[in-house]
Design an enzyme around this catalytic site. Structure first.
Site, PDB file in Angstrom:
ATOM      1  NE  ARG A 124      15.655   0.352  -4.410  1.00 12.90           N
ATOM      2  CZ  ARG A 124      15.599   0.511  -5.737  1.00 12.90           C
ATOM      3  NH1 ARG A 124      16.716   0.586  -6.435  1.00 12.90           N
ATOM      4  NH2 ARG A 124      14.439   0.584  -6.345  1.00 12.90           N
TER       5      ARG A 124
ATOM      6  NE  ARG B 290       8.529  -3.629  -5.355  1.00 19.63           N
ATOM      7  CZ  ARG B 290       9.275  -2.584  -5.012  1.00 19.63           C
ATOM      8  NH1 ARG B 290       8.731  -1.519  -4.425  1.00 19.63           N
ATOM      9  NH2 ARG B 290      10.557  -2.554  -5.265  1.00 19.63           N
TER      10      ARG B 290
ATOM     11  CG  ASN C  72      10.076   0.078  -8.634  1.00 19.53           C
ATOM     12  OD1 ASN C  72       9.911   0.312  -9.820  1.00 19.53           O
ATOM     13  ND2 ASN C  72      11.269   0.045  -8.070  1.00 19.53           N
ATOM     14  CG  ASP C  73       6.751   0.530  -3.249  1.00 19.80           C
ATOM     15  OD1 ASP C  73       6.324  -0.639  -3.209  1.00 19.80           O
ATOM     16  OD2 ASP C  73       7.818   0.869  -2.724  1.00 19.80           O
TER      17      ASP C  73
ATOM     18  CB  CYS D 218      14.212   6.847  -8.174  1.00 21.02           C
ATOM     19  SG  CYS D 218      13.073   6.824  -6.799  1.00 21.02           S
TER      20      CYS D 218
ATOM     21  NE  ARG E 198      14.581   4.083  -0.523  1.00 18.27           N
ATOM     22  CZ  ARG E 198      14.092   3.134  -1.304  1.00 18.27           C
ATOM     23  NH1 ARG E 198      13.111   3.406  -2.146  1.00 18.27           N
ATOM     24  NH2 ARG E 198      14.581   1.920  -1.268  1.00 18.27           N
TER      25      ARG E 198
ATOM     26  CG  HIS F 269      14.273  -4.918  -3.144  1.00 22.51           C
ATOM     27  ND1 HIS F 269      12.943  -4.877  -2.804  1.00 22.51           N
ATOM     28  CD2 HIS F 269      14.686  -3.645  -3.266  1.00 22.51           C
ATOM     29  CE1 HIS F 269      12.582  -3.615  -2.691  1.00 22.51           C
ATOM     30  NE2 HIS F 269      13.616  -2.843  -2.953  1.00 22.51           N
TER      31      HIS F 269
ATOM     32  CD  GLU G 137       8.101   4.811  -2.148  1.00 26.10           C
ATOM     33  OE1 GLU G 137       8.474   3.889  -2.889  1.00 26.10           O
ATOM     34  OE2 GLU G 137       8.749   5.190  -1.163  1.00 26.10           O
TER      35      GLU G 137
HETATM   36  C1  PEP Z   1       9.915   2.503  -5.890  1.00 24.45           C
HETATM   37  O1  PEP Z   1       9.051   2.102  -5.117  1.00 24.45           O
HETATM   38  O2  PEP Z   1       9.688   2.803  -7.074  1.00 24.45           O
HETATM   39  C2  PEP Z   1      11.303   2.617  -5.442  1.00 24.45           C
HETATM   40  C3  PEP Z   1      12.218   3.180  -6.218  1.00 24.45           C
HETATM   41  O3  PEP Z   1      11.622   2.112  -4.220  1.00 24.45           O
HETATM   42  P1  PEP Z   1      11.875   0.557  -3.920  1.00 24.45           P
HETATM   43  O4  PEP Z   1      11.893  -0.157  -5.240  1.00 24.45           O
HETATM   44  O5  PEP Z   1      13.163   0.481  -3.202  1.00 24.45           O
HETATM   45  O6  PEP Z   1      10.691   0.228  -3.091  1.00 24.45           O
HETATM   46 MG    MG Z   2       9.444   1.971  -2.986  1.00 20.85          MG
END
Ligand code: PEP
Ligand code: MG
Length: 570
Positions: A296, A465, A454-455, A502, A332, A189, A431
Site C-alpha cells: 500500500r 467500512r 475490503n472495498d 488482498c 499498488r 486503516h 474492488e
Molecule cells: C481492499 O479494498 O480490499 C484493499 C485491499 O484495499 P484497501 O484496504 O487499502 O482499501
Molecule cells: Mg481498497
C-alpha cells in the site's frame, strides 16, 4: 471489572496500563493583561517547551520509523522558529495588552487563512503545519497535556476515539502493547496498521474512551474482540494463561516458515503479505511470506507535509524489491481518498469520500503525481520481481489510460538510457462491483487480478467500512460476494491469467477453505496470518471443497454458507 466488546482487529492478547490518547480541549478566554513582558515570556516558554518536545519526537520518529516519518516534525520546528510568525504575537501582546492565548490564536489564524488562500501548494501546506503546532503551544499555555504517542516510554495500551494512519505510524511497539478505539472496523486503516505492527487491537468498541481512565489496567483480547477493564486477579491469571497458549501456538506455526503452501491433495497456492512500508518486510520474511501481494504505497505519502519525491519513492521500492529477492512484489499505485486523507493536497471535503475522487480517479487527473510514482517504480523494477496494480478501477478505459501512462513513462526512461525491466506484470484491484461483474472483459487486457474485498464488500453491500453501526453487513461469506469472487477467478483462468485476493477476507480462516475451493491462486494477508493460514491449508482438500462449489454459490445467506463450509471441512 468491566468488559467491552468490539471488533477483533489484530490477533493476540496484551495486558498493560491504559494510555488515553485524546485531543485536549483548548478553551480559553480573552483577558486584559498588565505586564506585557511577563506575558511574552509565558508565550516564549510555551513555544520552547513545544520545540523541545518536537525535537524528541522527531529524533524518535527518525530512529524508529525512518527519515520519511520524521520530516513532518522538521517542518513543525521550522514554524516555531519563524520570527515572521512569532514577532506579530509579541507585538499583539505589547500593543493590545491581551493574553498570550489570544495573541497566539489570532496571529496563527491570520496566517492560516492567508496561506490557505494562496495558489502555491507549498504555502498551503504551511497552513496545516501552523494549525498543528499552534495546538501544541496552546495546550502548554493552558497547562493541559498534549498527547505524543511517539514519546510513550512505558508499556501501555493506547485508548483512542480513533487512530489516524499517521498516529498509528508513530506507535512504538516496544512500549505500545495493544490498542483499542471507539470507532473503526476490521478493515479500517488503523486496524490494518495494527496487524502490520503485530500488536493486538480491538476497534469499534463505541465507548472505550468514555469508560477507561488513564492508568486503568487493561486486557486487549484481539482474538475475541474484548477489552477488559481492571480485571480481577482470577481474570488476569486466566488471560495470562491464554496469552502463553497463544505464544505456544505461534511457536508451532513458526515451524512451517520455510514450507511450501500445498493443500492435503497437492494444490499449490501462494501465501503472500500485505505491507505498508519497507520496514514491514522484516515481518514478511519472519512469517514465511512467499512474496508481497499488496504494497500500500499511500503510506509513503502520509505523515508528511508534501508529496514524496521520485527518488524517495525509488529508494522505498528498491529496498522492498531487493529484500524480497526473486519473490513477487505487487505494488499498488497511490490509493488516496476514502479514509486516507493527505492534508497537504487540500482536496475539497466530500459528502461520500469512499465514493468520491480517490485512487486511480485522482491519479488520472493529477497525472504529474501519478507519473512521478510510475517512474520511481519503473526505475526500481530492475531490482526484483515487480508487478504493478491500479486501485479502484471501475472501467476498462481507466485501466487503459493508466497503462498508457505507464508505458509512456517506460518509453521516456528507456530513451534516456535508464534500465527498466521487460517483464513487469500489470494488473488491477477488483474492488468495485462493476469490475467484478465484467471480469471476463477485463481479463483479456490485464495480466492479473487482485480482489480487494475490503472495498468490494462495502460497495456490494452498500455498507461504509468505517461505520460500526453497519459493520454487520461486512459479510465476506455472503453469497453475493462469493459469486463475484468466483466470477473473477473463472474469468482470470479462462484467459490463462492468475487471480489473487488482498482484502482481509484472504486471511480469514472461514473464508480460506471457500477460496481454495473456488481456485484462488494467491492469498495476500497481514504477515501474522500467513503461518496459521499455511497450517490450515495443508490440512484441506482442494478437490473436496471444489465439489461443493455450485452448492456454496447457490446458498441464500452467509450463515448457510458457513454451515456448509463447516460440514465440508469437519
Ligand atoms: C481492499 O479494498 O480490499 C484493499 C485491499 O484495499 P484497501 O484496504 O487499502 O482499501
Ligand atoms: Mg481498497
Amino acid at each position: 471489572m468491566q468488559t467491552l466488546t468490539g471488533i477483533a482487529a489484530s490477533n493476540g492478547i496484551a495486558i498493560a496500563k491504559a494510555y488515553l490518547l485524546e485531543a485536549p480541549e483548548l478553551h480559553f478566554t480573552k483577558k486584559a493583561i498588565e505586564n506585557a513582558e511577563d506575558e511574552i515570556k509565558r508565550l516564549d516558554q510555551a513555544i520552547e517547551t513545544s520545540k523541545s518536545e518536537l525535537e524528541k519526537i522527531k529524533e524518535h520518529a527518525k530512529q524508529k520509523l525512518g527519515d520519511e516519518h520524521a520530516e513532518i516534525f522538521s517542518a513543525h520546528l521550522l514554524v516555531l522558529s519563524d520570527p515572521e510568525l512569532i514577532q506579530p504575537m509579541h507585538d499583539k501582546i505589547s500593543s493590545e495588552k491581551v493574553n498570550a492565548e489570544v495573541a497566539l490564536d489570532e496571529t496563527a489564524n491570520m496566517f492560516i487563512t492567508m496561506f490557505e488562500n494562496m495558489d502555491n501548494e507549498y504555502m498551503r501546506e504551511r497552513a496545516a503545519d501552523i494549525r498543528d503546532v499552534t495546538k501544541r503551544v496552546m495546550a502548554h499555555l493552558l497547562g493541559v497535556s498534549f498527547p505524543n504517542p511517539a514519546l510513550i516510554n512505558e508499556e501501555v495500551i493506547v485508548i483512542a476515539q480513533d487512530l489516524t494512519p499517521s498516529d498509528t505510524a508513530q506507535l512504538n511497539k516496544q512500549f505500545v502493547k495493544g490498542f483499542t478505539t471507539d470507532i473503526g472496523g476490521r478493515t479500517s486503516h488503523s486496524a490494518i496498521m495494527a496487524r502490520s505492527l503485530e500488536i493486538p487491537a480491538v476497534v469499534g468498541t463505541k465507548n472505550v474512551t468514555a469508560t477507561v481512565s488513564d492508568g486503568d489496567l487493561i486486557i486487549i483480547d484481539g482474538l475475541d474482540g474484548k477489552v477488559i477493564i481492571n480485571p480481577s486477579n482470577e481474570e488476569r491469571a486466566a488471560y495470562e494463561k491464554r496469552q502463553a497458549e497463544y505464544e505456544e501456538q505461534k511457536a508451532e506455526w513458526a515451524k512451517l516458515k520455510d514450507e511450501a503452501t500445498v493443500s492435503a491433495d497437492g494444490t499449490h497456492v501462494e501465501l503472500v503479505a500485505n505491507i505498508g512500508t519497507p520496514e514491514d518486510i522484516e515481518g514478511v520474511i519472519r512469517n514465511g511470506g512467499e512474496g508481497v501481494g499488496l504494497y500500500r504505497t499511500e503510506f509513503l505519502y502520509m505523515g508528511k507535509s508534501s508529496l514524496p519525491t521520485e527518488d524517495e519513492q525509488f529508494d522505498a521500492y528498491k529496498t522492498v524489491l531487493e529484500n524480497m529477492g526473486d519473490k513477487p512484489v505487487v505494488v499498488r499505485t497511490l490509493d488516496i481518498g476514502g479514509d486516507k486523507e493527505l492534508e497537504y493536497l487540500d482536496l475539497p471535503k466530500e459528502m461520500n469520500p469512499f465514493l468520491g475522487f480517490r485512487a486511480i480517479r485522482f491519479c488520472l487527473e493529477n497525472d504529474d503525481v501519478f507519473r512521478t510514482q510510475l517512474r520511481a517504480l519503473l526505475r526500481a523494477s530492475v531490482y526484483g520481481n515487480l508487478k504493478i496494480m491500479f486501485p479502484m478501477v471501475a472501467t476498462i478505459q481507466e485501466f487503459r489510460d493508466a497503462k498508457a501512462l505507464l508505458l509512456e513513462e517506460k518509453e521516456n526512461l528507456r530513451k534516456k538510457g535508464v534500465e527498466v525491466s521487460d517483464d513487469i506484470e500489470i494488473g488491477i484491484m477488483v474492488e468495485i462491483p462493476s469490475t467484478a461483474v465484467i471480469a471476463r472483459q477485463f481479463a483479456k487486457e490485464v495480466d492479473f487480478f487482485s480482489i480487494g474485498t475490503n472495498d468490494l464488500i462495502q460497495y456490494t453491500m452498500a455498507a461504509d467500512r468505517m461505520n460500526e453501526k453497519v459493520s454487520y453487513l461486512y459479510q465476506p461469506y455472503h453469497p453475493a460476494i462469493l459469486n463475484l469472487v468466483n466470477n473473477v477467478i473463472e474469468a482470470a483462468h479462462a484467459e490463462g491469467k492468475w487471480a489473487g485476493m488482498c482484502g482481509e477476507m484472504a486471511g480469514d480462516p472461514i473464508a480460506i477453505p471457500i477460496l481454495l475451493g473456488l481456485g484462488l491462486d494467491e492469498f495476500s494477508m497481514s504477515a501474522t496470518s500467513i503461518l496459521p493460514a499455511r497450517s490450515q491449508i495443508r490440512k484441506l482438500s482442494q478437490a473436496k471443497i471444489a465439489e461443493y462449489k455450485d452448492e456454496l454459490l447457490s446458498k441464500g445467506t452467509a450463515e448457510e454458507v458457513v454451515e456448509l463450509v463447516n460440514k465440508i471441512t469437519e
